[in-house]
Motif scaffolding. Sequence first.
Motif, mmCIF file in Angstrom:
data_model
loop_
_atom_site.group_PDB
_atom_site.id
_atom_site.type_symbol
_atom_site.label_atom_id
_atom_site.label_comp_id
_atom_site.label_asym_id
_atom_site.label_seq_id
_atom_site.Cartn_x
_atom_site.Cartn_y
_atom_site.Cartn_z
ATOM 1 N N VAL A 12 -36.156 21.737 7.011
ATOM 2 C CA VAL A 12 -37.427 22.455 6.948
ATOM 3 C C VAL A 12 -37.926 22.522 5.508
ATOM 4 O O VAL A 12 -39.077 22.206 5.206
ATOM 5 C CB VAL A 12 -37.282 23.882 7.539
ATOM 6 C CG1 VAL A 12 -38.558 24.675 7.352
ATOM 7 C CG2 VAL A 12 -36.907 23.810 9.015
ATOM 8 N N LYS A 13 -37.022 22.904 4.620
ATOM 9 C CA LYS A 13 -37.368 23.036 3.199
ATOM 10 C C LYS A 13 -37.910 21.725 2.637
ATOM 11 O O LYS A 13 -38.968 21.693 2.004
ATOM 12 C CB LYS A 13 -36.112 23.463 2.437
ATOM 13 C CG LYS A 13 -36.280 23.502 0.939
ATOM 14 C CD LYS A 13 -34.953 23.878 0.284
ATOM 15 C CE LYS A 13 -34.994 23.535 -1.206
ATOM 16 N NZ LYS A 13 -33.701 23.790 -1.857
ATOM 17 N N ASN A 14 -37.203 20.632 2.916
ATOM 18 C CA ASN A 14 -37.626 19.343 2.379
ATOM 19 C C ASN A 14 -38.975 18.897 2.908
ATOM 20 O O ASN A 14 -39.794 18.367 2.168
ATOM 21 C CB ASN A 14 -36.575 18.263 2.670
ATOM 22 C CG ASN A 14 -35.374 18.434 1.748
ATOM 23 O OD1 ASN A 14 -35.492 19.042 0.687
ATOM 24 N ND2 ASN A 14 -34.236 17.919 2.166
ATOM 25 N N SER A 15 -39.208 19.139 4.210
ATOM 26 C CA SER A 15 -40.493 18.681 4.738
ATOM 27 C C SER A 15 -41.643 19.487 4.134
ATOM 28 O O SER A 15 -42.713 18.946 3.889
ATOM 29 C CB SER A 15 -40.507 18.716 6.271
ATOM 30 O OG SER A 15 -40.295 20.014 6.734
ATOM 31 N N ILE A 16 -41.408 20.772 3.849
ATOM 32 C CA ILE A 16 -42.479 21.574 3.228
ATOM 33 C C ILE A 16 -42.691 21.141 1.776
ATOM 34 O O ILE A 16 -43.816 20.882 1.341
ATOM 35 C CB ILE A 16 -42.154 23.082 3.289
ATOM 36 C CG1 ILE A 16 -42.098 23.544 4.749
ATOM 37 C CG2 ILE A 16 -43.218 23.886 2.534
ATOM 38 C CD1 ILE A 16 -41.561 24.943 4.925
ATOM 39 N N LEU A 17 -41.589 21.026 1.040
ATOM 40 C CA LEU A 17 -41.702 20.671 -0.376
ATOM 41 C C LEU A 17 -42.334 19.302 -0.583
ATOM 42 O O LEU A 17 -43.083 19.078 -1.524
ATOM 43 C CB LEU A 17 -40.323 20.723 -1.049
ATOM 44 C CG LEU A 17 -39.800 22.120 -1.388
ATOM 45 C CD1 LEU A 17 -38.410 22.043 -1.977
ATOM 46 C CD2 LEU A 17 -40.750 22.842 -2.346
ATOM 47 N N LYS A 18 -42.012 18.369 0.320
ATOM 48 C CA LYS A 18 -42.535 17.011 0.158
ATOM 49 C C LYS A 18 -43.885 16.837 0.843
ATOM 50 O O LYS A 18 -44.407 15.724 0.904
ATOM 51 C CB LYS A 18 -41.531 16.000 0.706
ATOM 52 C CG LYS A 18 -40.281 15.928 -0.154
ATOM 53 C CD LYS A 18 -39.259 14.985 0.434
ATOM 54 C CE LYS A 18 -37.985 15.000 -0.410
ATOM 55 N NZ LYS A 18 -36.840 14.440 0.309
ATOM 56 N N GLY A 19 -44.405 17.927 1.389
ATOM 57 C CA GLY A 19 -45.698 17.852 2.058
ATOM 58 C C GLY A 19 -45.669 16.965 3.289
ATOM 59 O O GLY A 19 -46.659 16.341 3.656
ATOM 60 N N ARG A 20 -44.496 16.888 3.931
ATOM 61 C CA ARG A 20 -44.386 16.030 5.118
ATOM 62 C C ARG A 20 -44.099 16.853 6.360
ATOM 63 O O ARG A 20 -43.200 16.554 7.136
ATOM 64 C CB ARG A 20 -43.246 15.018 4.926
ATOM 65 C CG ARG A 20 -43.645 13.885 4.032
ATOM 66 C CD ARG A 20 -42.647 12.748 4.216
ATOM 67 N NE ARG A 20 -42.348 12.133 2.952
ATOM 68 C CZ ARG A 20 -41.123 11.915 2.478
ATOM 69 N NH1 ARG A 20 -40.077 12.272 3.188
ATOM 70 N NH2 ARG A 20 -40.959 11.348 1.312
ATOM 71 N N VAL A 21 -44.872 17.907 6.524
ATOM 72 C CA VAL A 21 -44.662 18.752 7.689
ATOM 73 C C VAL A 21 -45.150 18.014 8.927
ATOM 74 O O VAL A 21 -46.269 17.502 8.949
ATOM 75 C CB VAL A 21 -45.398 20.099 7.525
ATOM 76 C CG1 VAL A 21 -45.212 20.975 8.741
ATOM 77 C CG2 VAL A 21 -44.901 20.814 6.273
ATOM 78 N N ALA A 22 -44.301 17.934 9.947
ATOM 79 C CA ALA A 22 -44.663 17.205 11.164
ATOM 80 C C ALA A 22 -45.604 18.052 12.019
ATOM 81 O O ALA A 22 -45.732 19.260 11.811
ATOM 82 C CB ALA A 22 -43.408 16.870 11.952
ATOM 83 N N HIS A 23 -46.270 17.402 12.972
ATOM 84 C CA HIS A 23 -47.138 18.141 13.894
ATOM 85 C C HIS A 23 -46.324 18.899 14.930
ATOM 86 O O HIS A 23 -46.776 19.889 15.481
ATOM 87 C CB HIS A 23 -48.084 17.181 14.624
ATOM 88 C CG HIS A 23 -49.198 16.709 13.763
ATOM 89 N ND1 HIS A 23 -50.142 17.572 13.267
ATOM 90 C CD2 HIS A 23 -49.510 15.476 13.298
ATOM 91 C CE1 HIS A 23 -51.003 16.884 12.527
ATOM 92 N NE2 HIS A 23 -50.630 15.609 12.523
ATOM 93 N N ALA A 24 -45.141 18.362 15.223
ATOM 94 C CA ALA A 24 -44.339 18.993 16.267
ATOM 95 C C ALA A 24 -42.855 18.928 15.929
ATOM 96 O O ALA A 24 -42.350 17.884 15.508
ATOM 97 C CB ALA A 24 -44.601 18.305 17.608
ATOM 98 N N TYR A 25 -42.216 20.066 16.124
ATOM 99 C CA TYR A 25 -40.770 20.136 15.929
ATOM 100 C C TYR A 25 -40.119 20.572 17.234
ATOM 101 O O TYR A 25 -40.695 21.341 18.010
ATOM 102 C CB TYR A 25 -40.416 21.157 14.846
ATOM 103 C CG TYR A 25 -40.797 20.711 13.459
ATOM 104 C CD1 TYR A 25 -39.912 19.975 12.687
ATOM 105 C CD2 TYR A 25 -42.052 21.019 12.943
ATOM 106 C CE1 TYR A 25 -40.267 19.551 11.412
ATOM 107 C CE2 TYR A 25 -42.417 20.599 11.669
ATOM 108 C CZ TYR A 25 -41.519 19.865 10.905
ATOM 109 O OH TYR A 25 -41.869 19.444 9.658
#
Length: 328
Positions: A12-25
């Motif tokens: 979760v942390k990495n996807s937020i920091l890298k601006g790669r938040v998915a549309h669906a988890y």
Amino acid sequence: MERVQPAALKMVKNSILKGRVAHAYLLEGSRGTGKREIGLLMAKSMFCLTLVDGYKPCEVCLNCKRISHGNHPDIHLVEPDGLSIKKGQIQLLQEEFAKTGVESQKKLYTIVHADKMTVNAANSLLKFLEEPYPGTMAILITEQLQQILPTILSRCQVIPMRPLSPELLEKKLEAAGIDANKARLVAQLTNNLEEALEWSRDDWFAQAQKIVVELYEVLKKSPLEAMTMLQEDWFGHFKEKGQIDRGLDLLLLFLKDLLYIQLGTTEKIVNLGERSRLEQHALQTSGRRLTGQMAAILDSKRKLQANMNPQLLMEELVLKMQEGSSFV
Ligand SMILES: [Zn+2]
């Protein structure tokens, strides 16, 4: 939280920091692994007004607080209506999401027990997942990954939530205000947080622990007294199969502790509240004897699972635990 699901949290942390938040988890794991907590954390990360270190929700801003209280207007929750999640529920969600966010441009929906969607509901959701509105995020939660349609799965980033290790569970229980001695013991008996909390707060459990120690002590005195104690105290308390199994686990942990003391690895002791009593008993038995007794308990646990009569099973165990004793 970091200590609870480190791997999931890192994703979760990495996807937020890298601006790669998915549309669906899709948060997937057995009961009590903290799926809802991670979901909540993701929601807060999305809406928090003052993120700490660029990814951690502050927990104090208006949005964080509203999410904690379950009343943020741009967050929607779908749960099974009866036994299933129906197409109508997903359609309502879609209508809601066709409007822009009430306050921001963002919206989030969570589907709990996503495996309970009917085929029609799942197909409706699929269209939604294939063409997400900008600024929306979906969090699907399930205990039954194998029951999620592959087409849905392929649209989600899956975050596996593994059962908690006893060490992590212990810390989590302490954080929830459970006494350290109890937390240590309960964490050995289950890896389910909810169950562990329930047991920690339950008088039944505290009483169970007492009876187990008592049985061990009576066993040392006389077989006859032990048989009487079985009838009077043990079976009065350990009634169902699951309860008897837990009683046997507690007895096993007590013997393990005696062995740890003999081996000089006292940091591994789990019956922390019984320390002085354990030390005294450890002097009066041998490692070989303890090992034999533990094997007898494991054997009883297997017989219990194979539906042997609990009465016979416990009597047999008491006799076995006394056999060949230089114990008395
Ligand atoms: Zn905040």
